[in-house]
Design a protein around this motif. Structure first.
Motif, PDB file in Angstrom:
ATOM      1  N   LYS A  72       0.797  -1.222   0.000  1.00 25.41           N
ATOM      2  CA  LYS A  72       0.000   0.000   0.000  1.00 25.41           C
ATOM      3  C   LYS A  72       0.831   1.274   0.000  1.00 25.41           C
ATOM      4  O   LYS A  72       0.511   2.223  -0.693  1.00 25.41           O
ATOM      5  CB  LYS A  72      -0.943  -0.040   1.213  1.00 25.41           C
ATOM      6  N   ASN A  73       1.891   1.275   0.783  1.00 27.91           N
ATOM      7  CA  ASN A  73       2.605   2.546   0.952  1.00 27.91           C
ATOM      8  C   ASN A  73       3.823   2.716   0.064  1.00 27.91           C
ATOM      9  O   ASN A  73       4.321   3.806  -0.112  1.00 27.91           O
ATOM     10  CB  ASN A  73       3.033   2.689   2.417  1.00 27.91           C
ATOM     11  N   LEU A  87       5.973   2.992  -3.177  1.00 23.75           N
ATOM     12  CA  LEU A  87       5.889   3.298  -4.603  1.00 23.75           C
ATOM     13  C   LEU A  87       7.010   2.533  -5.316  1.00 23.75           C
ATOM     14  O   LEU A  87       8.039   2.230  -4.708  1.00 23.75           O
ATOM     15  CB  LEU A  87       6.058   4.801  -4.838  1.00 23.75           C
ATOM     16  N   GLU A 121       0.594  12.349  -6.368  1.00 25.58           N
ATOM     17  CA  GLU A 121       0.110  12.777  -5.053  1.00 25.58           C
ATOM     18  C   GLU A 121       1.262  12.953  -4.060  1.00 25.58           C
ATOM     19  O   GLU A 121       1.290  13.903  -3.289  1.00 25.58           O
ATOM     20  CB  GLU A 121      -0.798  11.677  -4.501  1.00 25.58           C
ATOM     21  N   LYS A 122       2.171  11.985  -4.126  1.00 26.82           N
ATOM     22  CA  LYS A 122       3.324  12.050  -3.216  1.00 26.82           C
ATOM     23  C   LYS A 122       4.132  13.328  -3.470  1.00 26.82           C
ATOM     24  O   LYS A 122       4.533  14.026  -2.534  1.00 26.82           O
ATOM     25  CB  LYS A 122       4.205  10.817  -3.417  1.00 26.82           C
ATOM     26  N   LYS A 126      -0.715   7.975  -7.739  1.00 28.64           N
ATOM     27  CA  LYS A 126      -0.159   7.955  -6.378  1.00 28.64           C
ATOM     28  C   LYS A 126       1.196   8.649  -6.297  1.00 28.64           C
ATOM     29  O   LYS A 126       1.510   9.316  -5.306  1.00 28.64           O
ATOM     30  CB  LYS A 126      -0.001   6.502  -5.895  1.00 28.64           C
ATOM     31  N   ASP A 176       4.643   2.751 -10.356  1.00 31.13           N
ATOM     32  CA  ASP A 176       4.298   4.155 -10.157  1.00 31.13           C
ATOM     33  C   ASP A 176       5.125   5.100 -11.009  1.00 31.13           C
ATOM     34  O   ASP A 176       4.669   6.182 -11.372  1.00 31.13           O
ATOM     35  CB  ASP A 176       4.467   4.513  -8.676  1.00 31.13           C
TER      36      ASP A 176
END
Ligand SMILES: *Cc1c(COP(=O)(O)O)cnc(C)c1O
Length: 359
Positions: free
Chosen positions: A158-159, A161, A208-209, A205, A181
């Motif tokens: 999940k966390n 990349l 977003e980061k 994602k 990613d």
């Protein structure tokens, strides 16, 4: 005598490049504005064509940058606050790792012996829960190592990349982008184009980061950070004056490749690699550097030479055939053979015949 560049990059131009270049000059492509309609049209088309050819999800962003190496720096800058982890299978993995350290990150790595893949047991035992970004090289050009990408997909959590250097694998590599990613490459290898253009594919994602790091006032770079690249790409533009000629040529070659068929390109790549490896495996002068057939590169093939590789290379040069020398300290011990879509079966057969004559 027709020259053929079976080099690992820059390499043989895609066969239609000369024609497109001539037409481009006739049509004043070298003078058009990078803020004008014609450029906007090429930019938008290229994004669509790349998504189609490489099966990139529609929600991902495609940004034009200057090189593959820049893709490494952008990945670290935009997606790592503190910690990255690197799977290193050669000199390009080292480069990615060193860029992370150079940017002040706490970078850790799992490194394979040169000419080998990453140890599967060690890979499975990794605990990456404290890292922000995992960095891998799909095809490390220095030793001709392919990284089976399924192993990277399995690591997805999940966390974390995931960034993949796809420079010397694209467009042969059939990546499943939904697990990734960041994927970056340049155009002077598999696309058979002149150097000076890179591409980075960025997942929602990853974007977003970068936005989050920017909000926290972290240094994520300036004109080529993802938020800035995004705001320009919405206008079908780049922040700077880009390599318009390369963007034009890419547009034409992407269309050519799509009409030729990517599955045909991939099948031919495998067929040509098989011919080359069969030759290398069955004579007393050359030997594939990579013993494990599961990690042997299909696109950049490295062979050890019994004598100095300079002798082979100069023999080939005299008859119009160019291959690469070994990477770094192996420059006189190896040859490296590019096997890209611009190389035909006939080119490969001509090379094998010449190598037989050399022996
Ligand atoms: C060539 C290469 C690079 C560097 O690409 P540039 O466009 O020269 O910056 C990075 N990674 C791999 C695997 C390469 O083969």
């Amino acid at each position: 005598m027709k020259k053929v560049f079976l080099t690992v990059g820059p390499s043989q131009n895609y066969p239609t490049v000369a024609k497109h270049l001539k037409n481009g000059i006739t049509n004043n492509i070298l003078s058009i504005s990078h803020r004008g309609d014609l450029f906007h049209q090429m930019f938008s088309e290229n994004v669509g064509l790349l998504k189609k050819l490489l099966k990139i999800p529609s929600s991902y962003n495609v940004f034009f940058i200057s090189s593959g190496t820049e893709g490494m720096e952008l990945s670290i800058n935009n997606c790592v606050d503190q910690k990255s982890f690197h799977l290193i299978t050669g000199a390009f993995g080292d480069k990615f790792f060193n860029i992370a350290k150079g940017l002040g990150k706490k970078a850790e790595s799992l490194k394979a012996n040169f000419g080998e893949g990453i140890d599967s047991d060690k890979l499975e035992k990794l605990n990456l829960s404290n890292y922000e970004l995992l960095c891998a090289t799909e095809n490390d050009t220095s030793g001709g190592i392919y990284f089976p990408m399924e192993k990277v997909y399995e690591i997805k959590n999940k966390n974390l990349l995931i960034a993949v250097d796809s420079v010397s694998a694209v467009p042969f590599g059939n990546l499943n982008y939904k697990y990734l990613d960041l994927v970056f490459f340049s155009v002077q290898k598999g696309f058979g184009l002149p150097s000076g253009l890179g591409i980075i594919v960025v997942s929602p994602k990853a974007l977003e980061k970068a936005q989050k790091l920017l909000k926290l006032k972290k240094d994520i770079g300036t004109y080529h950070n993802f938020p800035t690249l995004l705001s320009y790409s919405k206008k079908a533009e780049t922040p700077e004056t880009p390599n318009v000629l390369a963007i034009y040529l890419l547009n034409k070659v992407l269309k050519d490749m799509l009409s030729y068929g990517i599955s045909k390109i991939r099948k031919e790549t495998v067929r040509k690699a098989k011919i080359i490896y069969e030759f290398l495996d069955n004579n007393s002068y050359f030997e594939p550097l990579v013993g494990d057939t599961n990690v042997r590169s299909q696109t950049t093939i490295v062979a050890k030479t019994k004598g100095s590789s300079k002798d082979v290379i100069s023999f080939l040069n005299k008859i119009g055939i160019f291959v690469g020398r070994g990477y770094g300290e192996n420059k006189d011990k190896h040859i490296r053979i590019g096997n890209f879509p611009s190389h035909t079966i006939e080119d490969v057969k001509r090379l094998i015949k010449a190598l037989e004559e050399f022996i």
